[in-house]
Design an enzyme around this catalytic site. Structure first.
Site, short mmCIF file in Angstrom:
data_model
loop_
_atom_site.label_atom_id
_atom_site.label_comp_id
_atom_site.label_asym_id
_atom_site.label_seq_id
_atom_site.Cartn_x
_atom_site.Cartn_y
_atom_site.Cartn_z
N TYR A 23 -23.75 52.63 53.10
CA TYR A 23 -23.36 54.06 52.48
C TYR A 23 -21.89 54.72 52.04
O TYR A 23 -21.05 55.35 51.46
CB TYR A 23 -23.32 55.29 52.85
CG TYR A 23 -25.06 55.01 53.21
CD1 TYR A 23 -26.12 55.71 52.30
CD2 TYR A 23 -25.80 54.90 54.53
CE1 TYR A 23 -27.26 55.85 52.40
CE2 TYR A 23 -27.28 55.21 54.78
CZ TYR A 23 -28.05 55.65 53.59
OH TYR A 23 -29.64 55.48 53.65
N PHE B 270 -31.04 61.64 63.00
CA PHE B 270 -31.79 62.77 61.76
C PHE B 270 -31.93 62.23 61.01
O PHE B 270 -31.00 61.16 60.88
CB PHE B 270 -30.96 64.30 61.71
CG PHE B 270 -29.90 63.74 61.07
CD1 PHE B 270 -29.40 64.01 59.93
CD2 PHE B 270 -28.52 63.90 62.13
CE1 PHE B 270 -28.40 63.84 59.08
CE2 PHE B 270 -27.53 63.78 61.74
CZ PHE B 270 -27.11 63.49 60.54
C1 LIG Z 1 -31.07 50.84 52.07
C2 LIG Z 1 -32.09 50.93 50.33
C3 LIG Z 1 -32.22 52.15 50.60
C4 LIG Z 1 -31.25 50.76 49.18
O1 LIG Z 1 -31.96 51.19 48.35
P1 LIG Z 1 -31.77 50.38 46.67
O2 LIG Z 1 -32.28 51.08 45.42
O3 LIG Z 1 -31.89 48.91 46.60
O4 LIG Z 1 -30.42 50.88 46.53
P2 LIG Z 1 -28.95 50.75 45.16
O5 LIG Z 1 -30.01 49.52 43.85
O6 LIG Z 1 -28.95 51.83 44.88
O7 LIG Z 1 -28.01 49.68 45.50
C5 LIG Z 1 -26.75 50.29 45.20
C6 LIG Z 1 -25.58 49.52 46.24
O8 LIG Z 1 -25.80 49.14 46.78
C7 LIG Z 1 -26.15 47.59 47.60
N1 LIG Z 1 -26.67 48.04 49.12
C8 LIG Z 1 -28.12 49.21 48.99
N2 LIG Z 1 -28.84 48.83 50.19
C9 LIG Z 1 -27.88 47.64 50.66
C10 LIG Z 1 -27.92 46.81 51.77
N3 LIG Z 1 -29.09 47.32 52.71
N4 LIG Z 1 -26.66 46.51 52.80
C11 LIG Z 1 -25.91 45.78 51.90
N5 LIG Z 1 -25.99 45.93 50.60
C12 LIG Z 1 -26.91 47.29 49.91
C13 LIG Z 1 -26.44 47.39 46.15
O9 LIG Z 1 -26.33 45.84 46.34
C14 LIG Z 1 -25.95 47.31 45.72
O10 LIG Z 1 -24.61 47.13 45.20
P3 LIG Z 1 -23.84 46.66 43.87
O11 LIG Z 1 -23.97 48.48 42.91
O12 LIG Z 1 -22.82 46.40 44.38
O13 LIG Z 1 -25.02 46.03 42.64
C15 LIG Z 1 -33.31 50.18 50.40
O14 LIG Z 1 -32.40 48.95 50.95
C16 LIG Z 1 -34.52 49.89 52.05
O15 LIG Z 1 -34.72 51.38 51.62
N6 LIG Z 1 -33.92 49.77 52.93
C17 LIG Z 1 -35.17 50.16 53.85
C18 LIG Z 1 -34.93 51.28 54.74
C19 LIG Z 1 -33.73 51.57 54.55
O16 LIG Z 1 -32.54 51.36 55.46
N7 LIG Z 1 -32.98 53.03 54.54
C20 LIG Z 1 -31.80 53.91 54.84
C21 LIG Z 1 -32.14 54.54 55.64
S1 LIG Z 1 -30.67 55.20 56.56
#
Ligand SMILES: CC(C)(COP(=O)(O)OP(=O)(O)OC[C@H]1O[C@@H](n2cnc3c(N)ncnc32)[C@H](O)[C@@H]1OP(=O)(O)O)[C@@H](O)C(=O)NCCC(=O)NCCS
Length: 429
Positions: free
Chosen positions: A129, A429
């Site tokens: 984030y 949350f």
């Molecule tokens: C974390 C999550 C929501 C990311 O969603 P996503 O659609 O893949 O994210 P995006 O494609 O919009 O990524 C945007 C950027 O963030 C980076 N990023 C996203 N998730 C990341 C992670 N877990 N670790 C490192 N970098 C991450 C991407 O590489 C991308 O980087 P870039 O812009 O330099 O290419 C998804 O992987 C997920 O659902 N993970 C499992 C559940 C989880 O952890 N949810 C969060 C709860 S707080």
């Protein structure tokens, strides 16, 4: 695989809820459950479609994102309206295609337009984030207490201050808890409000939780009869060599006075058969280990970031809190959505970028946009950590994350912004 532009990000409708919940479970690697219509209605009553986003590939939900209104307590006991973000998932088939970024842009823009001062979340993983301008603004520590080493008097039979501890049931907790938590929330920078559903979920009220093991609940009342502390804990059943070696796992413990905290921890460490207490997530500067004659009996088992804050309105954020000292500081703030630290993010707004002059004193603060040169140059994510009082500008300058344009400005920032007790958010949350 559909081209990314064909995936629609939109607010869900009531009819999407079952599919959205299925996608949420997939994203969090939880088995999906089959719910009756009534269960679906009861368990999703808190999900407000207008604040709930889904990404749809055809008619299948492949990503989830939800926000809700929240009050965040700031330094001095005031509160700001926050956009609390939760239930963020993207299905593994659709990851790293920008879906989170699209949902975040939509939600934060709506939050800014609504007048929320900050957005908040608890991050599953650290690297997600920061790119969106969130910074870790509160931290947490978890201890494991080796009870025999604490040095506590094994003959302890209750608080010596005239207060008392009683075991109560879930219905009592639902009655006593909300008012107690609200008193804590108003006094504790970094704390957020809890809705009534939290109490129902965390006391296993039928209808909204799938499986439930009833914990023990202990309440502390002062000598005057005021409820000042509540704890929920469970115990395992572990014996070896004909000796009990049970561990008490504290689900949560809240208290509005040090006397209540002391009494509840002593109580937990006095229970026969319990030789270990796992404290759950506590404040990073909790009084806990120093209640024991031998504080080393409490071993830190985890230390981590907790509440992440994204400042949307710098002026209102800085004016909402109090300041111990008197001083002036010009902050040059880079917004997370365009700064070098977040390159690659295509959309979103520069909600917080600009130069701000903060004039702070014990009677209040004024913060105005300015064209003066900045004393400190920093990212909005780092401003969030400084804002709640936990982080040090001098420390961030040493890390190269705060630029000092005026010599000594980081020390001035610390004198104004840091607090004697650290912020803490007792809620997840
Ligand atoms: C974390 C999550 C929501 C990311 O969603 P996503 O659609 O893949 O994210 P995006 O494609 O919009 O990524 C945007 C950027 O963030 C980076 N990023 C996203 N998730 C990341 C992670 N877990 N670790 C490192 N970098 C991450 C991407 O590489 C991308 O980087 P870039 O812009 O330099 O290419 C998804 O992987 C997920 O659902 N993970 C499992 C559940 C989880 O952890 N949810 C969060 C709860 S707080």
């Amino acid at each position: 695989m559909s081209p990314t532009q064909d995936i629609v990000v939109r607010a869900i409708t009531e009819d999407d809820k079952a599919d959205w919940i299925r996608a949420l479970n997939t994203g969090f690697l939880r088995p999906s459950e089959t719910w009756s219509e009534q269960e679906l209605k009861d368990r999703t009553a808190h999900i407000v479609p207008a604040r709930t986003l889904g990404a749809f590939d055809g008619d299948r939900c492949v990503a989830t994102f939800r926000s809700f209104p929240q009050r965040l307590t700031v330094v001095g006991g005031g509160a700001v309206p926050a956009d609390a973000i939760s239930n963020v998932t993207v299905s593994p088939t659709h990851r790293r295609r920008g879906l989170l970024t699209r949902m975040m842009a939509e939600d934060l823009t709506a939050a800014r337009d609504r007048g929320d001062v900050v957005a908040t979340l608890i991050a599953a993983e650290y690297p997600i984030y920061g790119r969106y301008g969130f910074g870790p603004a509160t931290r947490t520590t978890e201890w494991t207490i080796d009870v025999p080493r604490t040095g506590l008097d094994p003959r302890w039979s209750g608080p010596a201050d005239g207060g008392r501890i009683d075991l109560v049931d879930g219905a009592d907790v639902r009655k006593l808890g909300p008012e107690l938590h609200e008193r804590l929330r108003r006094a504790q920078p970094g704390a957020v409000d809890r809705d009534e559903r939290w109490w129902r979920l965390n006391t296993g009220e039928r209808g909204i939780v799938s499986s439930w093991t009833e914990p023990f609940y202990a309440v502390y009342r002062s000598a005057a009869g005021e409820v000042q502390g509540l704890a929920s804990y469970e115990s395992d059943d572990h014996w070896h060599d004909k000796q009990p070696h049970n561990t008490a796992d504290v689900n949560w413990l809240i208290a509005t006075t040090p006397a209540a905290e002391r009494a509840l921890w002593h109580f937990l460490c006095s229970i026969d058969w319990i030789t270990k207490v796992k404290t759950g997530w506590r404040a990073p500067d909790d009084l806990l280990p120093d209640f024991f004659p031998d504080p080393r009996a409490a071993r830190v088992t985890a230390q981590a970031d907790w509440l992440w804050v994204r400042i949307l309105d710098v002026v209102r954020a800085l004016e909402a809190r109090t300041y111990a000292g008197t001083g002036t500081l010009v902050l040059e703030v880079f917004d997370g959505w365009g700064s070098p630290r977040s390159s690659g993010v295509e959309s979103g707004g520069r909600f917080a970028a600009g130069r701000y002059r903060l004039d702070a004193g014990p009677d209040g603060a004024s913060c105005v946009p300015t064209s003066e040169d900045g004393d400190l140059v920093l990212d909005v994510a780092d401003l969030a950590a400084l804002w709640l009082g936990d982080e040090s500008a001098v420390r961030l300058a040493a890390l190269g994350r705060v630029g000092e344009q005026r010599k000594g400005a980081a020390a001035v920032a610390d004198a104004l912004l840091r607090t004697s007790r650290r912020p803490w958010c007792p809620d997840l949350f």
